[in-house]
Enzyme design. Structure first.
Site, PDB file in Angstrom:
ATOM      1  N   ARG A  37      10.715 -31.929  11.752  1.00 12.56           N
ATOM      2  CA  ARG A  37       9.620 -31.620  12.672  1.00 12.56           C
ATOM      3  C   ARG A  37       8.834 -30.378  12.232  1.00 12.56           C
ATOM      4  NH1 ARG A  37      14.150 -29.348  14.763  1.00 12.56           N
ATOM      5  NH2 ARG A  37      13.997 -27.385  15.927  1.00 12.56           N
ATOM      6  N   HIS A  38       9.505 -29.501  11.504  1.00 10.47           N
ATOM      7  CA  HIS A  38       8.816 -28.292  11.042  1.00 10.47           C
ATOM      8  C   HIS A  38       7.816 -28.623   9.939  1.00 10.47           C
ATOM      9  CE1 HIS A  38      11.382 -25.969  13.579  1.00 10.47           C
ATOM     10  NE2 HIS A  38      12.458 -26.460  12.995  1.00 10.47           N
ATOM     11  N   HIS A  95      11.557 -22.448   9.619  1.00  8.31           N
ATOM     12  CA  HIS A  95      10.582 -23.163  10.455  1.00  8.31           C
ATOM     13  C   HIS A  95       9.179 -23.188   9.860  1.00  8.31           C
ATOM     14  CE1 HIS A  95      12.968 -22.710  14.492  1.00  8.31           C
ATOM     15  NE2 HIS A  95      13.725 -23.139  13.502  1.00  8.31           N
ATOM     16  N   GLY A 115      -1.951  -5.789   8.294  1.00  2.00           N
ATOM     17  CA  GLY A 115      -3.109  -5.812   7.400  1.00  2.00           C
ATOM     18  C   GLY A 115      -2.890  -6.720   6.201  1.00  2.00           C
ATOM     19  N   ARG A 173       4.614 -29.637  11.543  1.00  2.46           N
ATOM     20  CA  ARG A 173       3.885 -28.479  12.085  1.00  2.46           C
ATOM     21  C   ARG A 173       3.248 -27.650  10.966  1.00  2.46           C
ATOM     22  NH1 ARG A 173       8.980 -27.499  16.157  1.00  2.46           N
ATOM     23  NH2 ARG A 173       8.461 -29.235  17.524  1.00  2.46           N
ATOM     24  N   CYS A 222       3.079  -3.193   4.192  1.00  2.00           N
ATOM     25  CA  CYS A 222       2.161  -2.112   4.563  1.00  2.00           C
ATOM     26  C   CYS A 222       2.754  -1.476   5.816  1.00  2.00           C
ATOM     27  CB  CYS A 222       0.724  -2.582   4.739  1.00  2.00           C
ATOM     28  SG  CYS A 222       0.379  -3.594   6.183  1.00  2.00           S
ATOM     29  N   GLY A 223       2.031  -0.578   6.447  1.00  2.00           N
ATOM     30  CA  GLY A 223       2.620   0.160   7.565  1.00  2.00           C
ATOM     31  C   GLY A 223       3.130  -0.741   8.668  1.00  2.00           C
ATOM     32  N   THR A 224       2.240  -1.544   9.227  1.00  2.00           N
ATOM     33  CA  THR A 224       2.636  -2.472  10.298  1.00  2.00           C
ATOM     34  C   THR A 224       2.923  -3.868   9.775  1.00  2.00           C
ATOM     35  OG1 THR A 224       0.387  -3.249  10.710  1.00  2.00           O
ATOM     36  CG2 THR A 224       1.122  -1.279  11.932  1.00  2.00           C
ATOM     37  N   GLY A 225       2.521  -4.144   8.564  1.00  2.00           N
ATOM     38  CA  GLY A 225       2.614  -5.498   8.017  1.00  2.00           C
ATOM     39  C   GLY A 225       1.419  -6.351   8.376  1.00  2.00           C
ATOM     40  N   ASP A 256       0.860  -1.180   0.000  1.00  2.00           N
ATOM     41  CA  ASP A 256       0.000   0.000   0.000  1.00  2.00           C
ATOM     42  C   ASP A 256       0.900   1.233   0.000  1.00  2.00           C
ATOM     43  OD1 ASP A 256       0.881   0.327   2.624  1.00  2.00           O
ATOM     44  OD2 ASP A 256      -1.118   0.246   3.536  1.00  2.00           O
ATOM     45  N   ARG A 305       6.683   0.806   8.141  1.00  2.00           N
ATOM     46  CA  ARG A 305       6.840   1.974   9.019  1.00  2.00           C
ATOM     47  C   ARG A 305       7.626   1.652  10.288  1.00  2.00           C
ATOM     48  NH1 ARG A 305       0.738   4.198   8.062  1.00  2.00           N
ATOM     49  NH2 ARG A 305       1.216   5.529   6.287  1.00  2.00           N
TER      50      ARG A 305
END
Ligand code: RB5
Length: 142
Positions: free
Chosen positions: A132-133, A98, A70, A136, A65-68, A8, A109
């Site tokens: 093992r990963h 992992h 969204g 999971r 995006c700003g915080t990641g 964005d 940001r």
């Protein structure tokens, strides 16, 4: 590799740097993000990248995006997407080792510019450890 990237308005500047970097390494980049700093809605761009990853049209994706959060929330609605939020080089490695993340998510940001390309490089050059990963990761899909 063929890599889809989306962002964005908060991620446009870093996106431009990442595309230049990836192309200098010979990767094919599909730019699904906005190229402007004008305000847009992050799901519109996260969906474009996530669908390409989900449909195996590309090898990997990168979202900003700003915080990641969204774009990560949007991406992880797709059943074959494992979008990992990374804000350090160590986490950029671990989401591949992992979680076998097929989309790297960067909180634009809250990540220093100098660190962004290092995170991309580490993410691309790190392998899934399996074992093992794998067990999971197989339990992630609902
Ligand atoms: C845009 O202001 C901001 O909400 C967006 O970039 C992102 O942080 C959302 O999760």
């Amino acid at each position: 590799m063929k890599i889809a990237i989306g962002n964005d308005h908060a991620g446009t500047n870093y996106k431009v740097s990442i595309v230049t970097y990836l192309e200098s390494l010979g990767h094919e980049v599909v730019n699904c993000g906005t190229n402007s700093n004008d305000s847009v809605d992050y799901p519109d761009f996260a969906r474009l990248v996530s669908k390409k990853v989900n449909d195996a049209e590309v090898d990997l994706g990168i979202l900003l995006c700003g915080t990641g959060n969204g774009v990560a929330m949007t991406a992880n609605k797709y059943s074959k997407v494992r979008a990992g939020l990374a804000w350090s080089k160590e986490i950029a490695a671990i989401i591949k080792q992992h979680n076998n993340a097929n989309i790297l998510v960067i909180p634009a940001r809250f990540t220093a510019e100098a660190q962004v390309l290092e995170m991309v490089e580490i993410y691309l050059n790190t392998d899934f450890e399996g074992g093992r990963h794998q067990r999971r990761v197989d339990k992630i899909s609902c």
